[in-house]
Design a protein around this motif. Sequence first.
Motif, PDB file in Angstrom:
ATOM      1  N   ARG A  51       0.809  -1.222   0.000  1.00  0.00           N
ATOM      2  CA  ARG A  51       0.000   0.000   0.000  1.00  0.00           C
ATOM      3  C   ARG A  51       0.838   1.265   0.000  1.00  0.00           C
ATOM      4  O   ARG A  51       0.301   2.346  -0.080  1.00  0.00           O
ATOM      5  N   ASN A  52       2.130   1.140   0.115  1.00  0.00           N
ATOM      6  CA  ASN A  52       2.974   2.348   0.106  1.00  0.00           C
ATOM      7  C   ASN A  52       3.212   2.782  -1.335  1.00  0.00           C
ATOM      8  O   ASN A  52       2.399   2.515  -2.199  1.00  0.00           O
ATOM      9  N   GLY A  53       4.300   3.395  -1.617  1.00  0.00           N
ATOM     10  CA  GLY A  53       4.565   3.948  -2.943  1.00  0.00           C
ATOM     11  C   GLY A  53       4.708   2.941  -4.058  1.00  0.00           C
ATOM     12  O   GLY A  53       4.853   3.327  -5.214  1.00  0.00           O
ATOM     13  N   SER A  54       4.633   1.656  -3.757  1.00  0.00           N
ATOM     14  CA  SER A  54       4.738   0.635  -4.800  1.00  0.00           C
ATOM     15  C   SER A  54       3.578   0.699  -5.767  1.00  0.00           C
ATOM     16  O   SER A  54       3.666   0.196  -6.879  1.00  0.00           O
ATOM     17  N   ALA A  55       2.478   1.311  -5.363  1.00  0.00           N
ATOM     18  CA  ALA A  55       1.314   1.424  -6.245  1.00  0.00           C
ATOM     19  C   ALA A  55       1.623   2.261  -7.481  1.00  0.00           C
ATOM     20  O   ALA A  55       0.853   2.246  -8.439  1.00  0.00           O
ATOM     21  N   ALA A  56       2.751   2.958  -7.498  1.00  0.00           N
ATOM     22  CA  ALA A  56       3.171   3.676  -8.701  1.00  0.00           C
ATOM     23  C   ALA A  56       3.386   2.702  -9.857  1.00  0.00           C
ATOM     24  O   ALA A  56       3.354   3.111 -11.022  1.00  0.00           O
ATOM     25  N   GLY A  57       3.561   1.431  -9.545  1.00  0.00           N
ATOM     26  CA  GLY A  57       3.703   0.416 -10.584  1.00  0.00           C
ATOM     27  C   GLY A  57       2.461   0.291 -11.448  1.00  0.00           C
ATOM     28  O   GLY A  57       2.547  -0.098 -12.614  1.00  0.00           O
ATOM     29  N   ALA A  58       1.294   0.635 -10.908  1.00  0.00           N
ATOM     30  CA  ALA A  58       0.064   0.579 -11.697  1.00  0.00           C
ATOM     31  C   ALA A  58       0.141   1.534 -12.882  1.00  0.00           C
ATOM     32  O   ALA A  58      -0.364   1.238 -13.965  1.00  0.00           O
ATOM     33  N   VAL A  59       0.793   2.671 -12.685  1.00  0.00           N
ATOM     34  CA  VAL A  59       0.955   3.632 -13.780  1.00  0.00           C
ATOM     35  C   VAL A  59       1.818   3.015 -14.872  1.00  0.00           C
ATOM     36  O   VAL A  59       1.522   3.150 -16.063  1.00  0.00           O
ATOM     37  N   CYS A  60       2.891   2.332 -14.474  1.00  0.00           N
ATOM     38  CA  CYS A  60       3.735   1.645 -15.467  1.00  0.00           C
ATOM     39  C   CYS A  60       2.935   0.581 -16.209  1.00  0.00           C
ATOM     40  O   CYS A  60       3.057   0.435 -17.421  1.00  0.00           O
ATOM     41  N   GLY A  61       2.133  -0.166 -15.478  1.00  0.00           N
ATOM     42  CA  GLY A  61       1.340  -1.217 -16.095  1.00  0.00           C
ATOM     43  C   GLY A  61       0.362  -0.689 -17.122  1.00  0.00           C
ATOM     44  O   GLY A  61       0.115  -1.331 -18.146  1.00  0.00           O
ATOM     45  N   LEU A  62      -0.191   0.489 -16.864  1.00  0.00           N
ATOM     46  CA  LEU A  62      -1.120   1.083 -17.824  1.00  0.00           C
ATOM     47  C   LEU A  62      -0.431   1.394 -19.150  1.00  0.00           C
ATOM     48  O   LEU A  62      -1.080   1.450 -20.191  1.00  0.00           O
ATOM     49  N   GLY A  63       0.887   1.583 -19.132  1.00  0.00           N
ATOM     50  CA  GLY A  63       1.621   1.904 -20.347  1.00  0.00           C
ATOM     51  C   GLY A  63       2.066   0.702 -21.156  1.00  0.00           C
ATOM     52  O   GLY A  63       2.473   0.849 -22.315  1.00  0.00           O
ATOM     53  N   ILE A  64       1.971  -0.484 -20.590  1.00  0.00           N
ATOM     54  CA  ILE A  64       2.464  -1.678 -21.294  1.00  0.00           C
ATOM     55  C   ILE A  64       1.612  -2.007 -22.519  1.00  0.00           C
ATOM     56  O   ILE A  64       2.137  -2.317 -23.590  1.00  0.00           O
ATOM     57  N   VAL A  65       0.304  -1.939 -22.389  1.00  0.00           N
ATOM     58  CA  VAL A  65      -0.570  -2.290 -23.517  1.00  0.00           C
ATOM     59  C   VAL A  65      -0.407  -1.308 -24.681  1.00  0.00           C
ATOM     60  O   VAL A  65      -0.284  -1.742 -25.827  1.00  0.00           O
ATOM     61  N   PRO A  66      -0.371   0.016 -24.441  1.00  0.00           N
ATOM     62  CA  PRO A  66      -0.111   0.909 -25.583  1.00  0.00           C
ATOM     63  C   PRO A  66       1.241   0.647 -26.253  1.00  0.00           C
ATOM     64  O   PRO A  66       1.351   0.760 -27.478  1.00  0.00           O
ATOM     65  N   LEU A  67       2.254   0.278 -25.483  1.00  0.00           N
ATOM     66  CA  LEU A  67       3.544  -0.054 -26.092  1.00  0.00           C
ATOM     67  C   LEU A  67       3.425  -1.291 -26.976  1.00  0.00           C
ATOM     68  O   LEU A  67       4.018  -1.349 -28.058  1.00  0.00           O
ATOM     69  N   TYR A  68       2.650  -2.269 -26.541  1.00  0.00           N
ATOM     70  CA  TYR A  68       2.454  -3.473 -27.340  1.00  0.00           C
ATOM     71  C   TYR A  68       1.668  -3.160 -28.617  1.00  0.00           C
ATOM     72  O   TYR A  68       1.984  -3.660 -29.700  1.00  0.00           O
ATOM     73  N   VAL A  69       0.650  -2.313 -28.501  1.00  0.00           N
ATOM     74  CA  VAL A  69      -0.125  -1.917 -29.685  1.00  0.00           C
ATOM     75  C   VAL A  69       0.770  -1.159 -30.666  1.00  0.00           C
ATOM     76  O   VAL A  69       0.683  -1.354 -31.888  1.00  0.00           O
ATOM     77  N   ALA A  70       1.650  -0.313 -30.146  1.00  0.00           N
ATOM     78  CA  ALA A  70       2.594   0.398 -31.015  1.00  0.00           C
ATOM     79  C   ALA A  70       3.503  -0.588 -31.735  1.00  0.00           C
ATOM     80  O   ALA A  70       3.784  -0.444 -32.930  1.00  0.00           O
ATOM     81  N   TYR A  71       3.955  -1.616 -31.019  1.00  0.00           N
ATOM     82  CA  TYR A  71       4.809  -2.631 -31.632  1.00  0.00           C
ATOM     83  C   TYR A  71       4.063  -3.379 -32.740  1.00  0.00           C
ATOM     84  O   TYR A  71       4.618  -3.632 -33.819  1.00  0.00           O
ATOM     85  N   LEU A  72       2.805  -3.730 -32.499  1.00  0.00           N
ATOM     86  CA  LEU A  72       2.027  -4.451 -33.503  1.00  0.00           C
ATOM     87  C   LEU A  72       1.785  -3.620 -34.752  1.00  0.00           C
ATOM     88  O   LEU A  72       1.643  -4.161 -35.844  1.00  0.00           O
ATOM     89  N   ASN A  73       1.738  -2.300 -34.596  1.00  0.00           N
ATOM     90  CA  ASN A  73       1.482  -1.399 -35.725  1.00  0.00           C
ATOM     91  C   ASN A  73       2.752  -0.712 -36.210  1.00  0.00           C
ATOM     92  O   ASN A  73       2.686   0.343 -36.837  1.00  0.00           O
ATOM     93  N   ARG A  74       3.891  -1.307 -35.962  1.00  0.00           N
ATOM     94  CA  ARG A  74       5.179  -0.664 -36.262  1.00  0.00           C
ATOM     95  C   ARG A  74       5.407  -0.385 -37.744  1.00  0.00           C
ATOM     96  O   ARG A  74       6.194   0.464 -38.099  1.00  0.00           O
ATOM     97  N   SER A  75       4.708  -1.076 -38.626  1.00  0.00           N
ATOM     98  CA  SER A  75       4.881  -0.852 -40.064  1.00  0.00           C
ATOM     99  C   SER A  75       3.855   0.123 -40.622  1.00  0.00           C
ATOM    100  O   SER A  75       3.877   0.417 -41.808  1.00  0.00           O
ATOM    101  N   GLY A  76       2.947   0.594 -39.789  1.00  0.00           N
ATOM    102  CA  GLY A  76       1.865   1.465 -40.247  1.00  0.00           C
ATOM    103  C   GLY A  76       2.308   2.905 -40.321  1.00  0.00           C
ATOM    104  O   GLY A  76       3.452   3.236 -40.078  1.00  0.00           O
TER     105      GLY A  76
END
Length: 133
Positions: A51-76
């Motif tokens: 419950r301490n500052g480790s919850a900042a990891g949720a913000v990182c997790g929110l960015g993983i899916v957009p990075l994956y979508v960017a990778y899938l569309n890398r030729s677009g």
Amino acid sequence: MTTPGVRPFLAWTAVGAAFSLAVASLLSIGIFVLPVAIVGLALLLSRQASRNGSAAGAVCGLGIVPLYVAYLNRSGPGDVCTSIAGGGQECTQEWTPWPFLASGLLLVAGGLALFWWLRRRAVRGQATEQVAS
């Protein structure tokens, strides 16, 4: 204040990624991923150490899916054609990866910076408490 740990940070990252995936794919697998994300959130909230500052990891997790979508569309953007076995081509329509890349990098970098800042503040607070006693 306790120092945010790396393991709880990674657990929060997984929960954030699960919520991001659930929202991004709501009409397909998202409805099945959402309960997993909710259970993970409940488990993390029930543990004092996460419950301490480790919850900042949720913000990182929110960015993983957009990075994956960017990778899938890398030729677009536009039509992207590839050769297939037996001759011929297979074409797909891809989006521009730049907005996904930018948002994913901002979320991951922001989460890491927040975690680093909270961890550094906790370490300084502990050092101040030790000097005062």
